[in-house]
Design an enzyme around this catalytic site. Structure first.
Site, short mmCIF file in Angstrom:
data_model
loop_
_atom_site.label_atom_id
_atom_site.label_comp_id
_atom_site.label_asym_id
_atom_site.label_seq_id
_atom_site.Cartn_x
_atom_site.Cartn_y
_atom_site.Cartn_z
N PHE A 50 0.84 -1.20 0.00
CA PHE A 50 0.00 0.00 0.00
C PHE A 50 0.88 1.25 0.00
CE2 PHE A 50 -2.21 3.27 2.55
CZ PHE A 50 -3.38 3.43 1.82
N LYS A 51 1.84 1.25 0.91
CA LYS A 51 2.75 2.39 1.02
C LYS A 51 3.50 2.60 -0.30
CE LYS A 51 6.75 3.81 3.84
NZ LYS A 51 6.25 5.07 4.42
N GLU B 135 -2.91 10.66 24.85
CA GLU B 135 -3.61 9.73 23.95
C GLU B 135 -3.88 8.40 24.61
OE1 GLU B 135 -0.73 8.91 20.90
OE2 GLU B 135 -0.67 6.82 21.53
N HIS C 51 4.82 20.74 10.96
CA HIS C 51 4.33 19.79 9.96
C HIS C 51 3.95 20.45 8.64
CE1 HIS C 51 4.22 17.14 13.50
NE2 HIS C 51 4.58 16.26 12.62
N CYS D 273 7.22 20.83 17.64
CA CYS D 273 7.62 19.42 17.76
C CYS D 273 9.00 19.29 17.13
CB CYS D 273 6.58 18.55 17.04
SG CYS D 273 6.73 16.78 17.41
#
Ligand code: GLN
Ligand code: ZN
Length: 764
Positions: free
Chosen positions: A17-18, A614, A702, A734
Site C-alpha cells: 500500500f505504502k 492519547e 508539519h 515538535c
C-alpha cells in the site's frame, strides 16, 4: 454460529500500500497502476477473509483515511473522487485537513471542519461502488460513475446478490462517530446535526439494500466515549430511522457502551461489542440481558494486542453468553485488526518462545475459525495445538528487576525539593535569558542520514565509521545552533530511527519484528516493539552522543529520552502483570540513564511523553486511575537532583481537560503543540493556574511554510498575556526531523529574532 472479521490491515504483507501510493505521489506509479495495485490489495484482503471467516465487510479500503472518505461521501468536501489530485490535496496538500489521534490509538485521522449550518448529501457512493465491485470484482470505486442502468440491468434481478447469503457487507463509518470526531460543533449542536445527517445515511442505506446487501456494517466507536443523555436520545432517533432503511450490523469498539440497553429496542440486526477492552459490556449483559431478536457479535479476539487468545476460556465465555441471552452469537474480533501487523508468518527472526505465543491479524482470523470449530465440533488437533507452547520462558524474567519494582517506596517517586525551590536553584545554575529559545530534539533526517544508518545496520560500514559520521553530524549541528544564537541546544537525534524503537532496542525484555509495520497516518508506518519480559537497560542509551555534544559547547545541551508511557503506548505490552508495573520497570531503566547523564554534567534532560494524553482511557471515570500510574511512572523516570532541569514534551492532543494531570508529572518545563491548533492550547491555560515553565510551540513543524518573525511574536504576545513572562520558553511545536534544512534554517532564525525582539521589549 458464524465468524465475522473486520478492519484487516490495508498495508499489505510487504507494505505494498505504502509503495503504491507513495510511488504515485512521486510520479513513479501511474494512475492506472495505482488502481490496479489497490484493486489487487483489496482482492487479497477479501480472499484472506474468505479463507478463514464466514462474513466480512467490503469497501473498507481507503487511499488515505476513511474519515476523509466519509466527509467526501457526505458532501462536506464535494470533490470528484475520480480526481485523485483533488483527493490527495485534501489529505496532504498545502491546505490539508488537520489530523489528530483516533481515539486512544496511535492512528491519526483527518479532521473535518463542520459548522451548525453545514449541509450534507450523498455525494460519493463509495460503499455502493465497493459492493458492486465486489459483486463484479471489476469496478474501482475511485472511478467516474457508471450509469445505474448498467448495474440495474446486471444486479436488480432476483439473482444471488439478493439471496442474503452473500458474505460481504458494505462498510460505513456511522453518523455519530463522524460528527463527534469533527471540529466546529458545540456538543449542544450535535443532536440537531445528527438529525440532519439521518436522511442522507438513510438514502445510502436504502441504495445498499436495493443493490443486494444482506447487511450493512456501520462502525460507531464513538459510542464507547462518554455520551451525554441528549445525544443518546438523538442516536436512538437516528437509528430508529436508519434501521428501517437496511439491516444494520452496528460495531462499537475500544471500550464498553454505557448506554447499551438503550440500543436494544432499536431496529438493528446486530450489535458488535468489544469484549476485550470493554469488559463492562459483560456486566451490562449480565444485568440487562441481550435481545433475542438481534445478533450479538462478540468481539473476543484482541484487535490491539498480540498475545494469542486462550481458546478454551473464550469458548466457555461464549457458551455462557449464549445460555444467558438466547441471542444468536457471532464470533468476531474486538477492535479493527489494523492495529496489528499482517502476519507472524514473516517473523522468522523472532525467538521461538515468543513467536509461538503471539498472533497478528491473519492469526486472529485463524483463531476465529478455531473458536468456531471448538464451539461447534469440539476439540481437534488444531485447536489443541494452538495454545500448546513448547519453549520455556523463564529467561524472560529477572528477579532483580521485579525486586526493584516491589521495593519502590512512595518517596522514590518524588524529587527532593518542590518545583519552586528547584526553579531557584536551576535559574542560578543555568543563567538563561528571558524567553529562552530551544528546539524539541530532532533535526532533519536527510536521505544521507538514513542511508548511513541503514549501511551500519546491514554491516556495510563499521560501527566506528558510523559513530564518526554521527559525531560529525552532531558537531555541525552544535555549530549551527550556536551561530543561530539558540540558548539550549540539542544533539539532533541523528542516530535514532524512531523515538520508541531506539530505546526499546537498548532494553532487555523487548523484542522487534522485522515486518510488523502499522500505519500511523496516510502511508506513514512504524513498527511497535513487543514488551514480553522484565525490562532493564542493557547499556547506556544516550550518554555517548549527549556528552559528546555537550563537550563542544558552553551552552547547555538537553539530554533527550522517551518517557515510559509513550514507550508503552506505542508497543505491544505483556499482560501477565499490571501495566503500571511494566511502566515502572521502564521508568527505572530510564532513571538509570537520567542519573548517568547528570553525573556526566548534563544540566537539562527532556523526557518526551507525546502519548501521555492519547493513552488515557476513553471514559473520564477511568482517568484518575490511569493518570495516577502514568504520572508516577514519569516521575520515577524523571527523579533527578534538584539542580537538574526536567523538561517534557507533548504534541497534537486535546489538552483542555488534562492540565491538572500534566501538573501531576512535576516536570520543570513542558513544551507542547500550539501553533497548529491556533493557540487553543494557550487558552486552556487561561482557566488553569499552571505554575511551571511552558513552551507552547511558536510554529508548526508539519508544514513546509516558513513562519514570519511577526507570526512568532504574535504567538508569544498571546502567551505572555496568559503566563508570567518568566515562565515562557520559545520553541517549535515538535521535532524537526520531517522538515528540510532549507525550511528549518530560516524558521529558526526568525524564531530567535522574535525572541530577541520581545526580550528587548519586555526587558530581562
Ligand atoms: N524529541 C522528539 C523529536 O524531536 C519528539 C518527537 C515527538 O514529540 N513525537 O523528534
Ligand atoms: Zn512532538
Amino acid at each position: 454460529m458464524r465468524t465475522y472479521a473486520y478492519g484487516y490491515p490495508r498495508l499489505g504483507e510487504n507494505r505494498e500500500f505504502k509503495r503504491i501510493i507513495e510511488g504515485y505521489w512521486q510520479g513513479k506509479v501511474s494512475e492506472a497502476e495505482l488502481k490496479q495495485g489497490v484493486r489487487a490489495l483489496e482482492q487479497n484482503r477479501l480472499t484472506t477473509y474468505a479463507q478463514f471467516v464466514d462474513a466480512y465487510p467490503v469497501g473498507e479500503l481507503t487511499l488515505y483515511d476513511n474519515m476523509l472518505d466519509t466527509a467526501i461521501m457526505l458532501g462536506v468536501y464535494p470533490i470528484d473522487p475520480a480526481d485523485l489530485t483533488a483527493y490527495f490535496q485534501l489529505a496532504r496538500g498545502a491546505d490539508a485537513l488537520p489530523m489528530t489521534k483516533w481515539f486512544n490509538t496511535n492512528y491519526h485521522y483527518l479532521v473535518s471542519r463542520l459548522s451548525p449550518v453545514s449541509e450534507f448529501r450523498s455525494h460519493w457512493r463509495k460503499p455502493l461502488f465497493a459492493l458492486r465491485r465486489w459483486f463484479e470484482t471489476e469496478q474501482f470505486y475511485h472511478a467516474p460513475e457508471l450509469s445505474d442502468a448498467h448495474f440495474q440491468a446486471r444486479w436488480n434481478k432476483p439473482n444471488e446478490a439478493h439471496s442474503g447469503h452473500r458474505a460481504g457487507y458494505p462498510y460505513l463509518i456511522g453518523p455519530y462517530t463522524f460528527l463527534r470526531l469533527s471540529r466546529g460543533l458545540e456538543p449542544a449542536q450535535r443532536p440537531a446535526m445528527l438529525e440532519k445527517l439521518t436522511p442522507v445515511y438513510s438514502e445510502i442505506l436504502s441504495s445498499l439494500k436495493e443493490a443486494g446487501a444482506a447487511y450493512v456494517h456501520i462502525d460507531e466507536p464513538a459510542f464507547a466515549l462518554d455520551v451525554p443523555d441528549a445525544e443518546v436520545q438523538a442516536i436512538r432517533a437516528a437509528y430508529q430511522t436508519l434501521g428501517q432503511a437496511a439491516p444494520i450490523l452496528l460495531f462499537v469498539y475500544y471500550d464498553s457502551v454505557d448506554f447499551l440497553p438503550q440500543l436494544y429496542d432499536l431496529p438493528l440486526a446486530g450489535i458488535g461489542l468489544d469484549l476485550i477492552h470493554g469488559k463492562r459490556n459483560y456486566d451490562h449483559i449480565a444485568q440487562h440481558g441481550f435481545p433475542s431478536d438481534k445478533i450479538l457479535i462478540a468481539g473476543v479476539v484482541d484487535g490491539r494486542n498480540v498475545w494469542k487468545t486462550d481458546l478454551a476460556a473464550t469458548a466457555a465465555r461464549i457458551r455462557q453468553l449464549q445460555a444467558r441471552t438466547g441471542a444468536t452469537v457471532w464470533l468476531s474480533n474486538a477492535a479493527p485488526l489494523a492495529h496489528l501487523p499482517v502476519t507472524v508468518e514473516l517473523e522468522t527472526q523472532l525467538e521461538p518462545a515468543l513467536r509461538e505465543r503471539i498472533a497478528f491479524a491473519k492469526e486472529r482470523l485463524r483463531e476465529l475459525r478455531l473458536l468456531k470449530t471448538l464451539l461447534t465440533e469440539g476439540e481437534t488437533a488444531e485447536t489443541r495445538a494452538w495454545n500448546a507452547y513448547h519453549h520455556p520462558t523463564d529467561h524472560w524474567y529477572s528477579p532483580a528487576v521485579q525486586r526493584r519494582v516491589a521495593d519502590l517506596k512512595p518517596e522514590d517517586f518524588e524529587r527532593a525539593l518542590p518545583y519552586a525551590e528547584r526553579d531557584k536553584i536551576q535559574r542560578e545554575r543555568l543563567k538563561l535569558p528571558l524567553f529562552p529559545t530551544t528546539t524539541i530534539g530532532s533535526f532533519p533526517q536527510t536521505p544521507e542520514v538514513r542511508q548511513m544508518r541503514q549501511a551500519y545496520r546491514t554491516g556495510k560500514i563499521t560501527a566506528q565509521a558510523y559513530e564518526t559520521y554521527i559525531q560529525n553530524q552532531i558537531r555541525e549541528l552544535i555549530q549551527f545552533q550556536e551561530s543561530l544564537g539558540l540558548d539550549v541546544l540539542v544533539h539532533g537525534e541523528f542516530e535514532r530511527t524512531d523515538m520508541v524503537e531506539f530505546f526499546a532496542e537498548k532494553m532487555h525484555g523487548i523484542a522487534f519484528t522485522q515486518h510488523g509495520w502499522l500505519l500511523s497516518y496516510g502511508t506513514r508506518v512504524y513498527r511497535p516493539p513487543i514488551i514480553y519480559g522484565d525490562v532493564a537497560r542493557a547499556e547506556p542509551m544516550t550518554l555517548k552522543e549527549t556528552v559528546f555534544a555537550q563537550s563542544l559547547t558552553q551552552k547547555p545541551v538537553k539530554g533527550m529520552l522517551t518517557g515510559p508511557v509513550t514507550i508503552i503506548a506505542w508497543s505491544y505490552v505483556r499482560e501477565d502483570i499490571p501495566v503500571e508495573q511494566v511502566a515502572y520497570q521502564i521508568a527505572l531503566a530510564l532513571n538509570d540513564e537520567v542519573r548517568e547523564l547528570e553525573e556526566a554534567g548534563i544540566a537539562i534532560i527532556q523526557i518526551d511523553e507525546p502519548a501521555y494524553r492519547e493513552k488515557a482511557p476513553l471514559k473520564r471515570a477511568d482517568w484518575d486511575s490511569y493518570f495516577r500510574w502514568a504520572a508516577q511512572a514519569f516521575k520515577l523516570a524523571a527523579r533527578a537532583k534538584p539542580e537538574t532541569q526536567i523538561h517534557t514534551h507533548m504534541c497534537y492532543s486535546d489538552f483542555n481537560a488534562v492540565l491538572h494531570f500534566i501538573d501531576w508529572m512535576d516536570a520543570d518545563v513542558i513544551t507542547m503543540e500550539a501553533a497548529r491548533s491556533k493557540g487553543e492550547v494557550i487558552s486552556a491555560f487561561e482557566h488553569y493556574n499552571y505554575a511551571r515553565q511552558i513552551g507552547p510551540g511558536v510554529f508548526d513543524v508539519h508544514t513546509p511554510a516558513v513562519p514570519s518573525v511577526e507570526s512568532i511574536e504574535a504567538v508569544m504576545e498571546r502567551a505572555i498575556r496568559v503566563f508570567p513572562k518568566e515562565q515562557f520558553w520559545v520553541n517549535p511545536d515538535c521535532g524537526l526531523k520531517t522538515r528540510q534544512w532549507d525550511e528549518v534554517v530560516p524558521a529558526l532564525k526568525n524564531m530567535v529574532e522574535a525572541a530577541r525582539n520581545l526580550r528587548a521589549k519586555y526587558g530581562g
